[in-house]
Enzyme design. Structure first.
Site, PDB file in Angstrom:
ATOM      1  N   PHE A  55       0.825  -1.210   0.000  1.00  0.00           N
ATOM      2  CA  PHE A  55       0.000   0.000   0.000  1.00  0.00           C
ATOM      3  C   PHE A  55       0.857   1.256   0.000  1.00  0.00           C
ATOM      4  O   PHE A  55       0.663   2.155   0.806  1.00  0.00           O
ATOM      5  CB  PHE A  55      -0.948  -0.021   1.204  1.00  0.00           C
ATOM      6  CG  PHE A  55      -1.727  -1.289   1.303  1.00  0.00           C
ATOM      7  CD1 PHE A  55      -2.700  -1.600   0.361  1.00  0.00           C
ATOM      8  CD2 PHE A  55      -1.477  -2.196   2.318  1.00  0.00           C
ATOM      9  CE1 PHE A  55      -3.419  -2.784   0.445  1.00  0.00           C
ATOM     10  CE2 PHE A  55      -2.194  -3.376   2.407  1.00  0.00           C
ATOM     11  CZ  PHE A  55      -3.166  -3.680   1.462  1.00  0.00           C
ATOM     12  N   CYS A  56       1.776   1.327  -0.929  1.00  0.00           N
ATOM     13  CA  CYS A  56       2.757   2.407  -1.000  1.00  0.00           C
ATOM     14  C   CYS A  56       2.707   3.011  -2.402  1.00  0.00           C
ATOM     15  O   CYS A  56       2.375   2.318  -3.369  1.00  0.00           O
ATOM     16  CB  CYS A  56       4.150   1.816  -0.715  1.00  0.00           C
ATOM     17  SG  CYS A  56       5.537   2.940  -0.953  1.00  0.00           S
ATOM     18  N   GLY A  57       3.049   4.261  -2.520  1.00  0.00           N
ATOM     19  CA  GLY A  57       3.105   4.894  -3.827  1.00  0.00           C
ATOM     20  C   GLY A  57       4.129   4.254  -4.758  1.00  0.00           C
ATOM     21  O   GLY A  57       4.048   4.407  -5.973  1.00  0.00           O
ATOM     22  N   PHE A  58       5.082   3.521  -4.197  1.00  0.00           N
ATOM     23  CA  PHE A  58       6.118   2.865  -5.006  1.00  0.00           C
ATOM     24  C   PHE A  58       5.788   1.404  -5.302  1.00  0.00           C
ATOM     25  O   PHE A  58       6.564   0.708  -5.944  1.00  0.00           O
ATOM     26  CB  PHE A  58       7.479   2.976  -4.313  1.00  0.00           C
ATOM     27  CG  PHE A  58       7.997   4.382  -4.270  1.00  0.00           C
ATOM     28  CD1 PHE A  58       8.634   4.938  -5.361  1.00  0.00           C
ATOM     29  CD2 PHE A  58       7.808   5.164  -3.143  1.00  0.00           C
ATOM     30  CE1 PHE A  58       9.085   6.243  -5.338  1.00  0.00           C
ATOM     31  CE2 PHE A  58       8.258   6.472  -3.100  1.00  0.00           C
ATOM     32  CZ  PHE A  58       8.903   7.018  -4.203  1.00  0.00           C
ATOM     33  N   THR A  59       4.626   0.930  -4.847  1.00  0.00           N
ATOM     34  CA  THR A  59       4.230  -0.466  -5.054  1.00  0.00           C
ATOM     35  C   THR A  59       4.272  -0.880  -6.527  1.00  0.00           C
ATOM     36  O   THR A  59       4.620  -2.027  -6.811  1.00  0.00           O
ATOM     37  CB  THR A  59       2.837  -0.728  -4.431  1.00  0.00           C
ATOM     38  OG1 THR A  59       2.937  -0.471  -3.026  1.00  0.00           O
ATOM     39  CG2 THR A  59       2.387  -2.152  -4.641  1.00  0.00           C
TER      40      THR A  59
END
Length: 180
Positions: A55-59
C-alpha cells in the site's frame, strides 16, 4: 602455565581472526508461505533484495522487479522481496500479501515473510546489508544489489526504478562478476 593451556590461550585469537567474513548466503529469512527461506540456496548468484509494501506509492515497482527477475534469472540472478510494515504500508496478514502480489503483479520471485528492515528490530540480514551497502532503508522498495560472492553490496534508494539504465548496468555488472 602448562603447555596445553598456554597454546589454547594464545591460539584462540588466531582462530577468531581467521573466521571467514559473513556473506548474504549465511542468512535465512522466514518464507511468506511459512517455513524458512535459506539464502544459501542462492549461493553463487547475484541477488537483488528489496523491502516491499502493498500500500505504497512505489508499489508499482513490483512489476519492474518481476521483469528484472524474469530477464536475468537464467544468468544466475534472483530477486527476493521482503515485505515490511516498518513504514506502516503493509498488511499484517501473509495470505493477503501473497494474494496481492499474485493477483496484482503475478510475482513469482521468492517472497520472505513480513520482517523488520530497520532499527533495533531489523532482521540480521538487513543489519548486514545496511552495514555493507550504504545504510538502512529510508522507505519501501529500497534495493540491495548483492554480488555473486555474497559480500559486495550496493544500496539503491527507493526512487531508483528497476528498469533505469544505470541500475540495469549495475545488475549486468553484478551478474558478470565471478562467484568466489
Amino acid at each position: 602455565m602448562d603447555e596445553i593451556r598456554r597454546r589454547t590461550l594464545f591460539a584462540a585469537p588466531l582462530l577468531m581472526a581467521s573466521a571467514p567474513a559473513p556473506t548474504v548466503y549465511d542468512f535465512t529469512l522466514p518464507r511468506l508461505e511459512g517455513g524458512a527461506l535459506p539464502l544459501a540456496q542462492f549461493r553463487g548468484q547475484a541477488l537483488l533484495i528489496a523491502n516491499t509494501a502493498s500500500f505504497c506509492g512505489f508499489t508499482p515497482q513490483y512489476a519492474g522487479l518481476q521483469r528484472l527477475h524474469d530477464r536475468f534469472k537464467a544468468r544466475g540472478f534472483a530477486v527476493i522481496g521482503v515485505p515490511t510494515n516498518d513504514f506502516n504500508q503493509e498488511s499484517a496478514d501473509a495470505g493477503a500479501i501473497r494474494e496481492f502480489c499474485d493477483t496484482q503483479y503475478g510475482i513469482d520471485f521468492p517472497m520472505a515473510g513480513l520482517s523488520h528492515v530497520r532499527g533495533r528490530e531489523a532482521h540480521a540480514l538487513f543489519a548486514f546489508l545496511a552495514q555493507a551497502g550504504g545504510g538502512e532503508p529510508r522507505w519501501n522498495f529500497h534495493k540491495y544489489l548483492v554480488a555473486r560472492d555474497g559480500r559486495g553490496v550496493t544500496g539503491f534508494a527507493t526512487r531508483v526504478e528497476p528498469d533505469q539504465p544505470d541500475f540495469l548496468r549495475a545488475v549486468e555488472a553484478a551478474i558478470a562478476q565471478p562467484a568466489s
